[in-house]
Each structure stands twice: as C-alpha cells, then as structure tokens.
Design a protein around this motif. Structure first.
Motif, short mmCIF file in Angstrom:
data_model
loop_
_atom_site.label_atom_id
_atom_site.label_comp_id
_atom_site.label_asym_id
_atom_site.label_seq_id
_atom_site.Cartn_x
_atom_site.Cartn_y
_atom_site.Cartn_z
N ALA A 1 0.84 -1.21 0.00
CA ALA A 1 0.00 0.00 0.00
C ALA A 1 0.87 1.25 0.00
N MET A 2 1.94 1.21 0.78
CA MET A 2 2.85 2.36 0.87
C MET A 2 3.47 2.66 -0.50
N GLN A 3 3.89 1.61 -1.16
CA GLN A 3 4.51 1.76 -2.50
C GLN A 3 3.49 2.34 -3.49
N LEU A 4 2.26 1.84 -3.40
CA LEU A 4 1.18 2.29 -4.29
C LEU A 4 0.90 3.78 -4.09
N VAL A 5 0.79 4.18 -2.82
CA VAL A 5 0.51 5.57 -2.49
C VAL A 5 1.66 6.47 -2.95
N ARG A 6 2.90 5.99 -2.74
CA ARG A 6 4.07 6.79 -3.15
C ARG A 6 4.05 7.01 -4.67
N GLU A 7 3.73 5.95 -5.42
CA GLU A 7 3.68 6.07 -6.89
C GLU A 7 2.59 7.06 -7.31
N GLU A 8 1.43 6.97 -6.65
CA GLU A 8 0.32 7.88 -6.99
C GLU A 8 0.72 9.33 -6.71
N GLU A 9 1.36 9.55 -5.56
CA GLU A 9 1.76 10.92 -5.19
C GLU A 9 2.86 11.43 -6.12
N ASN A 10 3.77 10.54 -6.52
CA ASN A 10 4.82 10.94 -7.47
C ASN A 10 4.19 11.39 -8.78
N GLU A 11 3.15 10.65 -9.20
CA GLU A 11 2.46 10.98 -10.45
C GLU A 11 1.77 12.33 -10.31
N ARG A 12 1.16 12.56 -9.13
CA ARG A 12 0.44 13.81 -8.90
C ARG A 12 1.40 15.00 -8.85
N ASN A 13 2.60 14.76 -8.32
CA ASN A 13 3.59 15.85 -8.19
C ASN A 13 4.65 15.79 -9.29
N LYS A 14 4.27 15.18 -10.41
CA LYS A 14 5.22 14.94 -11.50
C LYS A 14 5.94 16.21 -11.94
N GLU A 15 5.17 17.29 -12.09
CA GLU A 15 5.76 18.55 -12.59
C GLU A 15 6.78 19.11 -11.60
N LYS A 16 6.41 19.08 -10.30
CA LYS A 16 7.33 19.59 -9.28
C LYS A 16 8.62 18.77 -9.27
N ILE A 17 8.47 17.45 -9.36
CA ILE A 17 9.65 16.56 -9.33
C ILE A 17 10.54 16.82 -10.54
N GLU A 18 9.90 16.98 -11.70
CA GLU A 18 10.67 17.23 -12.93
C GLU A 18 11.42 18.56 -12.83
N ALA A 19 10.75 19.59 -12.27
CA ALA A 19 11.40 20.91 -12.12
C ALA A 19 12.59 20.81 -11.17
N TYR A 20 12.43 20.06 -10.09
CA TYR A 20 13.51 19.86 -9.11
C TYR A 20 14.71 19.19 -9.78
N VAL A 21 14.44 18.13 -10.54
CA VAL A 21 15.51 17.38 -11.22
C VAL A 21 16.22 18.28 -12.22
N GLU A 22 15.43 19.03 -12.98
CA GLU A 22 15.98 19.93 -14.01
C GLU A 22 16.91 20.97 -13.39
N ASN A 23 16.44 21.60 -12.32
CA ASN A 23 17.24 22.64 -11.65
C ASN A 23 18.55 22.07 -11.10
N LYS A 24 18.45 20.88 -10.50
CA LYS A 24 19.66 20.25 -9.93
C LYS A 24 20.69 19.96 -11.01
N ILE A 25 20.21 19.44 -12.15
CA ILE A 25 21.14 19.09 -13.24
C ILE A 25 21.78 20.36 -13.81
N ILE A 26 20.96 21.40 -14.05
CA ILE A 26 21.50 22.64 -14.64
C ILE A 26 22.48 23.30 -13.66
#
Length: 440
Positions: free
Chosen positions: A104-129
């Motif tokens: 259940a924990m894994q399922l919820v984490r995946e759902e939340e990652n999907e919901r916060n996809k844009e924020k996560i992508e922006a974080y990754v992008e900024n870190k790489i740049i």
C-alpha cells in the motif's frame, strides 16, 4: 468499475469460469458500495470472503494476477503453505498484513509521485542545470545575471530535447538502506535494529558521490526529489487508510494446510496451527506494521485451492465459516483448451509467434492444427494428472522444439504448422500412457 466491466476485463485473459468471475466482480463492487455508506453502517458491513475450489491450471491464480493489475488497490498474493505456526521456524501469518501494508505504501508513493510529477521534474531539471552551470555569486552585476538567465534557458531547452543526456555529472547516491522488514522480525524489533545501525553510523551517513550520465542522474534525482517533496507521515496515513478499506489478500494453496480426515497421524502439527493463526486475521484483528497498526476487519480474503487430497470440510470449522462464498471452477475440456489457445489477448499462439518473429521466422497455424493441439492436450489430461491449461505449454514446446532450435538458420521463412506435423510429434507419445506420463 461495475461488475460487468470487471468480468469483461477478465474475459480478455481468462477463458470460461464465469461463476468465479461474477462472484469476484460482485465482491469488489461491494467494497465500493460500502465506501458510499455512512460511517456507522460502514463499520457493520464486513467483506464476504471467497473460497475458490478447482484443480490446478484452471485459472484461479490467473484471475488474481489480472485483478492485481487492473485495480489500484493494495493486493498481495501469498501461498498458505509457506507459513508456519507461531513458535515454529518460518514466516508467521502476520507477515501477510505487514507485506500488504508495504505494498500500500509503495502504491501511495507512486500515486503521489504521479500527482507531483511537474514539481519533481522541475527539481531534477534545476539540480542538473546547477551542476552544469554553477549559480552566480550574490554580488553579480545585472548584465551577468541576464547572461546567466539566457544560458539557463538555452540549457533548459537542450535538456528537454535530451541533447545533454550523454554528459556526465557528479551526484550524491542515496544512502545505503537496510531492509529489516523481511522474515519474522516484528516492526518494533525492526525499529530498534534500525536505531542501533544509525547509532553505529551505518545509516545516517550521506551516500557516496558518483559520476553518472545525465540520463542515469534523472532517476537518482527523481528519487531524491520524491523524498524531499513528499510528506512521509502523510503517505503513511494514506497507505493505512488504503490498506484497511481496500486491501485484498489472495491466499493460494489453502488446501495444503487442510488436514484430511483420514490422516490419523498428525505428521505436521503446524498445519492446523497455521489455520488457527489465520482465524483472527481473517476475522479482524490489529497487526503492528511499519506504517502503523493495521485493522484487518475490512480486508477482503480470497482463498484458492485444488483440494485434490483434502476437502474444504477438512479445514477447521471456524476457518470454513470465515469464507462464506464458495465458487467451484470447472475443469477444462477440449473446447475450452482451444479457446485458451486462440482467444486471450496474450494467448500462447501469439507468444510463440512473437518469440520466433525476433529471429525473423513467421509462424502460422492451420485451424485443424490448433484443434489437434487442444484434442491432444485434453487427452493427455485425461490419461494422466489433470493439470489444466498448463498442459498446453508442454504440448506446444514439444511441437515447436526443433523449429526453435534451428530458428537462427531459418530467417525470413514462413513456417506453417499443420495437423500432420502435430500428429507426427504427438501421436506416438499420446498412444502410450507411460510415455505420456513422463514426457507430457
């Protein structure tokens, strides 16, 4: 999904067994209906657990596998024969609920990652740049700032087009995690172990720095972003609610823990013990897990077993009473085996065609050949043990063995499997019962 939609979905993969599909579809729909009631009534409505009875290879496990894929609910499939009574060496039945909680924990984490996809992508992008283009010091002039912004925008565009994926950057690897949840370690004990390891300096340390390509760095940084942006306590709370209100446990091989009435010598005292240990979990109890105490009152249990050597009545009466819905799955006849070969979205024929297409061989089957394969499979099931649809695997391998072996030298060919070839490969084997028993 409505019961009709659930059955329609299962029909694409499992042939026949309409009664079992119907019962399961209704049970799943009742979960949803229960959630629409007021709280007081919700507490009263308990799930009607299901017992599926049918010989091996008729689709019991396949139904459960497909359900797991279809539903966004915590689902776990376990073999009852793996467990032992408390006090014996082995896994105790409470680990079922602990594993379900982690699912259940894994399922919820995946759902939340999907919901916060844009924020996560922006974080990754900024870190790489930031790694490629170090930020300006505080006192930089306006001109430098505007130049920096232009470079940042160019870099961002290149990153989006994946033009920089081959470049290497240095990232911090996630710290080594110790999995202390396995086996029979109760959660309290696991927490103590974790604390000891932290004190000794095994966990608290930061991960090592490592130079990786930007493509790999994206995954590492996405995991880091997920840790940073998501609230772990909130995730646990959501997972707890999900597992308590929607959890499904598929208990396979339940017949292996039944003690047949004719078996006077109690060779395996843990069999009845496992049944007794299962009682409180199926009936409703509270199990301590890593995400908190889980109440099992509303978890749906689906048990399945072949019951070759025992009968459902050989289970202890209390456990029988916890599975009020009984479904018998039918044995597969020749017609059902033919449909299994041809109809499902992932049928055996399509699998073999896809495998040989990799070598450039086009595989085709005559209608009469498919009928013959089903006929021989049904015959082998009659003459020896009935292993259901699994017999098709043995028969198909026997027919295609030589072709699979020589496939690399037959590139570009179209091979037609006709009835004569099937007869040639299987005729003699089926004639002799002894040969059938050993080879098919």
């Amino acid at each position: 999904m409505t019961p009709k939609e659930i059955v329609e979905y299962l029909d694409r993969y499992v042939i026949g067994q309409d009664d079992a599909k119907k019962t399961i579809a209704v049970a799943l729909r009742n979960r949803w209906r229960r959630m629409q009631l007021d709280e007081e009534m919700q507490r009263e409505v308990t799930p009607k657990n299901i017992l599926m009875i049918g010989s091996t290879g008729v689709g019991k496990t396949e139904i459960s596998r497909r359900l797991a894929r279809m539903m966004k609910l915590p689902f776990i499939k376990v073999e009852a024969s793996k467990f032992t009574e408390v006090g014996f060496v082995g896994r105790d039945v409470e680990s079922i609920v602990r594993d379900l909680a982690m699912t259940a924990m894994q399922l919820v984490r995946e759902e939340e990652n999907e919901r916060n996809k844009e924020k996560i992508e922006a974080y990754v992008e900024n870190k790489i740049i930031e790694k490629l283009l170090p930020p300006l010091p505080d006192g930089a002039s306006e001109q430098k700032k505007s130049e920096y912004e232009a470079s940042f925008a160019r870099m961002q565009a290149k990153l989006e087009r994946e033009e920089l994926d081959h470049l290497k950057i240095e990232v911090e690897m996630p710290p080594p995690s110790l999995d202390l949840s396995g086996g029979n370690v109760p959660p309290e004990m696991a927490n103590v172990q974790e604390s000891i390891v932290k004190v000794l300096g095994g966990l608290g340390k930061k991960g090592k720095k490592k130079e990786v390509s930007i493509r790999e760095a994206r995954k590492i940084l996405a995991a880091e972003a997920s840790e940073e942006l998501l609230d772990e306590e909130k995730l646990k709370e959501m997972a707890l609610r999900k597992v308590e209100q929607g959890g499904i446990v598929f208990l396979d091989e339940i017949d292996k823990i039944a003690v047949p009435s004719n078996q006077t010598s109690r060779q395996d005292p843990s069999k009845e013990g496992v049944q007794r240990d299962l009682l409180p979990i199926v009936e409703g109890s509270t199990v301590a897990t890593k995400i908190g105490p889980v109440k099992t009152d509303h978890i749906l249990f689906i048990a399945a077993g072949a019951f070759h050597l025992s009968k459902p009545s050989d289970l202890i009466p209390e456990l029988q009473g916890r599975f009020p819905l009984r479904v018998e799955l039918q044995s597969l006849d020749e017609e059902a085996l033919y449909r299994i070969l041809t109809e499902p979205a992932n049928s055996l024929i399509k699998q073999y065609q896809a495998l040989l297409a990799v070598e450039g061989v086009t595989l085709e089957f005559e209608e009469a050949a498919l009928r013959a394969i089903a006929r021989y499979s049904a015959l082998a099931n009659e003459k020896t043990e009935d292993i259901g649809a699994r017999r098709l695997h043995t028969v198909m391998e026997r027919i295609l063995e030589d072709l699979s072996f020589d496939a690399d030298s037959r590139k570009g060919e179209t091979v037609l499997i006709d009835e004569a070839l099937v007869d040639e490969k299987l005729g003699d084997l089926i004639e002799s019962e002894d040969t059938t028993r050993y080879i098919l």
